[in-house]
Scaffold this motif. Sequence first.
Motif, mmCIF file in Angstrom:
data_model
loop_
_atom_site.group_PDB
_atom_site.id
_atom_site.type_symbol
_atom_site.label_atom_id
_atom_site.label_comp_id
_atom_site.label_asym_id
_atom_site.label_seq_id
_atom_site.Cartn_x
_atom_site.Cartn_y
_atom_site.Cartn_z
ATOM 1 N N ALA A 221 -3.088 43.113 -6.193
ATOM 2 C CA ALA A 221 -2.502 43.813 -5.044
ATOM 3 C C ALA A 221 -3.621 44.150 -4.066
ATOM 4 C CB ALA A 221 -1.773 45.076 -5.497
ATOM 5 N N THR A 223 -5.984 44.995 -0.738
ATOM 6 C CA THR A 223 -5.822 45.894 0.408
ATOM 7 C C THR A 223 -6.417 45.279 1.667
ATOM 8 O OG1 THR A 223 -7.886 47.028 -0.166
ATOM 9 C CG2 THR A 223 -5.842 47.956 -1.042
ATOM 10 N N SER A 235 2.240 43.148 -6.721
ATOM 11 C CA SER A 235 2.120 44.495 -7.271
ATOM 12 C C SER A 235 2.756 44.523 -8.653
ATOM 13 C CB SER A 235 2.819 45.515 -6.373
ATOM 14 O OG SER A 235 2.265 45.525 -5.075
ATOM 15 N N ALA A 314 4.244 40.765 -2.477
ATOM 16 C CA ALA A 314 4.157 41.566 -1.259
ATOM 17 C C ALA A 314 5.018 41.002 -0.145
ATOM 18 C CB ALA A 314 2.700 41.662 -0.803
ATOM 19 N N LEU A 349 -0.918 44.372 6.292
ATOM 20 C CA LEU A 349 -0.746 44.574 4.852
ATOM 21 C C LEU A 349 -0.746 46.071 4.586
ATOM 22 C CD1 LEU A 349 -0.576 43.409 1.976
ATOM 23 C CD2 LEU A 349 -3.078 43.399 1.930
ATOM 24 N N THR A 351 -0.237 49.352 2.078
ATOM 25 C CA THR A 351 -0.295 49.821 0.698
ATOM 26 C C THR A 351 0.485 51.122 0.605
ATOM 27 O OG1 THR A 351 -2.477 48.826 0.377
ATOM 28 C CG2 THR A 351 -1.786 50.504 -1.206
ATOM 29 N N THR A 361 2.260 46.871 -2.532
ATOM 30 C CA THR A 361 1.796 46.300 -1.273
ATOM 31 C C THR A 361 2.927 45.553 -0.595
ATOM 32 O OG1 THR A 361 0.982 44.331 -2.431
ATOM 33 C CG2 THR A 361 -0.604 46.096 -2.003
#
Length: 402
Positions: A221, A223, A235, A314, A349, A351, A361
């Motif tokens: 996942a 960032t 995730s 995601a 993106l 989180t 995410t």
Amino acid sequence: MIEFDCRLARPDFKLDVAFSAGQGVTALFGPSGSGKSTVIRLIAGLERPDDGRIVADDAVLADTAAGIVLPPHRRRIGLVFQDAQLFPHLSVRANLTYGRWFTPRRERAVPFDDVVQVLGIDRLLDRRPATLSGGERQRVAIGRALLASPRLLLMDEPLASLDDARKREILPFIEHLRDAFRIPIVYVSHAVDEVARLAGHVVRLEAGRVAAAGPASEILAPTSLSTASRFEAVSILTATVERYDPAFAVTILDHPAGRIILPGHLGGTAMEPTPTGLGPGSPATSQAGAMTGKPTDRTASSPPGALVRLSIRATNVTLAVGRPSNLSIRTALTGTVVHIATDDGPFALATIALRGGDRLTAYITRLAAAELGLDTGDEVHALIKAVSLDERMVPGLQIPSE
């Protein structure tokens, strides 16, 4: 415990990789040409590093500074390739026992009957490889590697040559041997769903170097937009079984952030009883740990409260500001935006810290983020379509029509 710190130079490729890992499955993950299989070959002794040190289970396999490079047959490494590479002229039984000849008798700690039971190959022992399916051949190859009583098991994309049905057949067996025999596994794959399901620790390789390493829930996942393809960002959430709704053929899972709806019903893989004489405290069960038998084709219902590990891409997460209504999506998880990564491209993106501690995410467009006024600290609802979840990669999940 595995310690790897090696360098290797070729005319068109340079490897400089260092990582360490403990019990369970450590996945080497990354694109083709990133160095995954080279690392496996160095651990197995099929290649020699220009410089470096490799330690497995406190045994030094290679240390160029000390002039130590053990040959492959002295490393006690089990190796499973994409192709099972069984001996075609030998029976399954003879293929299984072949690897034991290279292990001193006093070190043969993995019992033959236990491996046969765990991998469900007892009915195949008198057959030849040519009569087996691809999944059966891979199970035999795994058994052969285990029966060498290895200190470490290396699996180099063992499912890459199999179709989806055979992959779903093999994955539960890999999970079971991971838990039953407690032998560390280094698992090479470029399939994010396999890695999310099997691995506790992930080493992401890019161009011969470690791009990231750590728990699967963190590495899969990302960032940062530059860390991986958006189709690889996953995730990992843990939920519990609430109930199965037979009227709509869905399973309802409970998560602190909200209900999760899955198609089908969750059924744990039924286990045949441990053979007579392999009770607690016997040599076999002390080696195999929590081994309870072999997976069968029967389905046993997962009771309410049973834990389920889900992987969610995601790209399959939609964010809503405010409580959504009049939607076909039934899963809406509540959380707070803790980070938004952007660049000059079209994507952002986000989180999300979900209630209960898990992180999720979500890939969205920069346009959507701007029009929503999305910022860190905002409370959002993460929407996930049930049909976007691959129920085949959730252990025990069954679709009634299959």
